[in-house]
Design an enzyme around this catalytic site. Structure first.
Site, short mmCIF file in Angstrom:
data_model
loop_
_atom_site.label_atom_id
_atom_site.label_comp_id
_atom_site.label_asym_id
_atom_site.label_seq_id
_atom_site.Cartn_x
_atom_site.Cartn_y
_atom_site.Cartn_z
N PHE A 182 -0.99 11.34 1.15
CA PHE A 182 0.43 11.14 1.45
C PHE A 182 1.05 12.32 2.22
O PHE A 182 2.24 12.29 2.54
CB PHE A 182 1.26 10.87 0.18
CG PHE A 182 0.97 9.56 -0.47
CD1 PHE A 182 1.40 8.37 0.08
CD2 PHE A 182 0.22 9.51 -1.65
CE1 PHE A 182 1.12 7.15 -0.52
CE2 PHE A 182 -0.06 8.30 -2.26
CZ PHE A 182 0.39 7.12 -1.69
N ASP A 223 -6.79 6.52 2.11
CA ASP A 223 -7.53 7.36 3.06
C ASP A 223 -6.53 8.16 3.88
O ASP A 223 -5.32 7.91 3.83
CB ASP A 223 -8.48 6.54 3.93
CG ASP A 223 -7.79 5.52 4.81
OD1 ASP A 223 -6.59 5.22 4.60
OD2 ASP A 223 -8.44 4.99 5.73
N TYR A 257 -4.20 9.86 6.87
CA TYR A 257 -3.51 9.36 8.06
C TYR A 257 -4.44 9.48 9.26
O TYR A 257 -5.23 10.43 9.37
CB TYR A 257 -2.22 10.15 8.31
CG TYR A 257 -1.17 9.95 7.25
CD1 TYR A 257 -0.55 8.71 7.08
CD2 TYR A 257 -0.79 10.99 6.40
CE1 TYR A 257 0.42 8.51 6.10
CE2 TYR A 257 0.19 10.81 5.42
CZ TYR A 257 0.79 9.57 5.28
OH TYR A 257 1.75 9.38 4.32
N HIS A 275 3.20 0.24 -4.42
CA HIS A 275 2.96 1.29 -3.43
C HIS A 275 4.25 1.62 -2.69
O HIS A 275 5.07 0.74 -2.44
CB HIS A 275 1.89 0.80 -2.44
CG HIS A 275 1.32 1.88 -1.59
ND1 HIS A 275 1.91 2.30 -0.41
CD2 HIS A 275 0.20 2.64 -1.75
CE1 HIS A 275 1.17 3.26 0.11
NE2 HIS A 275 0.13 3.49 -0.68
#
Length: 223
Positions: A78, A65, A67, A188
């Site tokens: 990202f 989702d 920031y 990740h």
């Protein structure tokens, strides 16, 4: 609220956005933005599709989702707005990219629009979030919509590279047709898992090698 989608995606997703769940989703998103401070700005909810048309799509990167800090999110996973400190996950992405490609690239901005404009769909599973509350829109029906997008790409495109970073993205991309597409998986890039499962994945060079083998213009990762 009606989605302001790139015309190519509007066509591809025309049936999906007429479904009752999607209309419920848009109503819920409207209520969230009316009652809470949410990100990204409403006009950027579908920015990932604005920069990358369905026809030009080469690569899909899946995030969770947006920031959740003030002025950070810009509708691309990202990615942060110009002038915002580069988050740890994105710093680790750039570090692995440099190690993989043998480059020295440390940008002043974490805005990934240059990637999106080259045919990379920077897709979050949920396209919105409340301020200071990560994963707060998980209860909305974004996931059904983004699952449908991934399925459409898998079914109707060929030779797309899917970069699935972390268990969440890997689960999200479980139904991708791997006979038609390249699926690359790793840990990740967040700080918690970075030392064991992220560095050394070489996803950037492997992506370009695959695209070149298919006669597709590779990505210029260093923007």
């Amino acid at each position: 609220m009606q989605p302001n989608l790139n015309p190519s995606w509007q066509t591809i997703l025309s049936d999906e956005i007429q479904k009752s769940y999607f209309q419920d989703l848009m109503n819920s998103v409207d209520e969230e933005y009316q009652n809470y401070t949410c990100f990204p700005p409403k006009e950027l909810l579908f920015a990932a599709f604005d920069y990358c048309s369905f026809q030009d799509l080469k690569v899909v990167i899946i995030g969770q989702d947006p920031y959740h800090g003030v002025n950070e999110a810009n509708g691309l996973c990202f990615s942060v707005n110009d002038g915002i400190k580069i988050p740890p996950s994105l710093r680790n992405i750039f570090r692995e990219m440099n190690d993989d490609l043998g480059t020295i690239f440390f940008p002043n901005s974490g805005n990934l629009e240059p990637w999106a404009k080259q045919g990379i769909l920077l897709l979050n599973a949920a396209l919105s979030v409340r301020m200071d509350a990560p994963n707060s829109h998980k209860h909305l029906k974004w996931s059904a919509f983004t699952d449908a997008i991934i399925q459409k790409i898998s079914d109707e495109k060929e030779n797309v590279v899917f970069l699935l970073w972390g268990a969440f993205a890997q689960k999200k991309g479980a139904k991708i047709d791997r006979a038609k597409h390249l699926v690359l998986e790793s840990g990740h890039p967040s700080f918690a898992s970075v030392h064991k499962k992220w560095f050394g994945n070489k996803h950037f060079s492997l992506t370009n090698l695959y695209l070149e083998e298919k006669g597709i213009v590779p990505i210029e990762w260093n923007f």
